[in-house]
Scaffold this active site. Structure first.
Site, PDB file in Angstrom:
ATOM      1  N   HIS A   1      -2.831   7.163   3.256  1.00 28.13           N
ATOM      2  CA  HIS A   1      -3.318   5.921   2.667  1.00 28.13           C
ATOM      3  C   HIS A   1      -4.658   5.585   3.305  1.00 28.13           C
ATOM      4  CE1 HIS A   1      -3.931   1.870   1.526  1.00 28.13           C
ATOM      5  NE2 HIS A   1      -3.520   1.341   2.662  1.00 28.13           N
TER       6      HIS A   1
ATOM      7  N   CYS B   1       0.812  -1.215   0.000  1.00 26.93           N
ATOM      8  CA  CYS B   1       0.000   0.000   0.000  1.00 26.93           C
ATOM      9  C   CYS B   1       0.847   1.267   0.000  1.00 26.93           C
ATOM     10  CB  CYS B   1      -0.937   0.009   1.213  1.00 26.93           C
ATOM     11  SG  CYS B   1      -2.072  -1.396   1.263  1.00 26.93           S
TER      12      CYS B   1
ATOM     13  N   ASN C   1     -10.259   0.385   0.884  1.00 30.12           N
ATOM     14  CA  ASN C   1      -8.802   0.363   0.785  1.00 30.12           C
ATOM     15  C   ASN C   1      -8.409  -0.132  -0.606  1.00 30.12           C
ATOM     16  OD1 ASN C   1      -6.061  -0.156   0.925  1.00 30.12           O
ATOM     17  ND2 ASN C   1      -6.131  -1.262   2.850  1.00 30.12           N
TER      18      ASN C   1
END
Length: 340
Positions: A267, A124, A297
């Site tokens: 993030h 990520c 996500n």
């Protein structure tokens, strides 16, 4: 010499799956998902859609913006693609295992015939790593423009029997065009500083098992589906500390305060992580941008998707000081500080 973002773009699958729709298939509820994560929906790729498909769309949108938004001018887009010197694509869900790089597929499909291409594997945190890598590549030689993409189809790698992880993710892509500017007197713009870090002792906290050299597929044995496996509590603890440490370090190194930042783009893993870090650092409400309610996500795509959403909404102004901050498998974590 400065490294400036001259175009942003994003792409998300048309299929939108709400928490209520998901709860009809999984033992969960909208209230549970929202209270634990802040997620209200996610966009999910169809069976035939890949990371390269989403990456191509996002890249073309970024190219069009770099030209002033002329999406329908195919000739201008083709010429813009020829000016790209490198395609960097961050992904944890590539089209193929090992090779070819998904970046090469995107490079070909957008017509960037003069560009090199490679994937960045940092989970990520991939887009943050890729942005700093792009700046490094631009700082030497004759390169002038690099396409930086984060693209994921994470829902294809979900264990839908694990309700703790399968509700967390969505699919999408975000892209930027980063250009080297050499004109004198431009002032301090573009990418100012990056911090890239890792803690490999937590490598197994977010992991795709099977298919690699550690657990290779063997002839004659049935292959198991490859799912992402997450140690939720360990990742939460790591992420909150990583965010607070990164923000504190970059502010200290630059001699600035939270109040100097126009936006923090974190993030989009879990709203609770962002809220916990913001509380520890006493970050004023509204500085941290969250769009996790709509997209969930999207791994390496989450920051560039958020960047493009803000940019197209006119919420990023020339001279704004922006901080991106992320964390992910590896374990990796990092931040970019830039002036819009």
């Amino acid at each position: 010499m400065t490294f400036e973002i001259i175009g942003t773009g994003r792409a998300v699958p048309a299929r939108r799956v709400s928490n209520d729709e998901l709860s009809k298939k999984i033992d969960t509820s909208d209230e549970w998902i929202r209270s634990h994560t802040g997620i209200g929906a996610r966009h999910m790729a169809d069976e035939g859609c890949t990371s390269s498909d989403l990456g191509v769309e996002a890249a073309k949108n970024a190219l069009a913006m770099s030209l002033g938004g002329f999406q329908d001018d195919e000739k201008a887009l083709a010429e813009a693609a020829l000016s790209i010197d490198m395609v960097l694509l961050a992904t944890a869900t590539p089209d193929y295992f090992g090779s070819p790089a998904t970046a090469c597929i995107v490079q070909d499909r957008i017509g960037a015939k003069n560009a090199g291409a490679m994937d960045i594997t940092a989970g990520c945190t991939g887009f943050i790593y890729a942005l700093e890598t792009a700046a490094g590549l631009l700082s030497v030689g004759s390169r002038k423009k690099i396409m930086v993409i984060g693209s994921e189809v994470v829902t294809k790698f979900m264990n839908w029997n694990d309700r703790g992880s399968c509700v967390l993710f969505g699919d999408g892509a975000g892209a930027i065009v980063l250009e080297k500017k050499l004109e004198p007197g431009r002032g301090k713009r573009g990418l100012i500083r990056s911090i890239l870090k890792s803690d490999g002792s937590g490598a197994e906290h977010i992991i795709f098992k099977g298919g690699g050299g550690k657990e290779p597929f063997k002839e004659g044995e049935p292959s198991k589906p490859i799912f992402v496996e997450i140690n939720g509590q360990a990742v939460y603890n790591f992420a909150v500390k990583a965010m607070t440490d990164l923000i504190s370090e970059i502010l200290r190194e630059e001699g600035i305060t939270i109040n100097d930042l126009s936006r923090i783009i974190p993030h989009q893993a879990n709203a609770r992580i962002v809220q916990a870090a913001a509380k520890r650092l006493k970050i004023p409400e509204g500085i941290c941008f969250l769009n996790i309610e709509e997209y969930a996500n999207t791994s390496a795509a989450s920051i560039p998707i958020a960047l493009d959403e803000l940019n197209r909404a006119g919420e990023l102004k020339k001279g704004d000081l922006i901080l991106t901050v992320g964390f992910g498998s590896g374990l990796t974590y990092g931040a970019n500080l830039l002036v819009w």
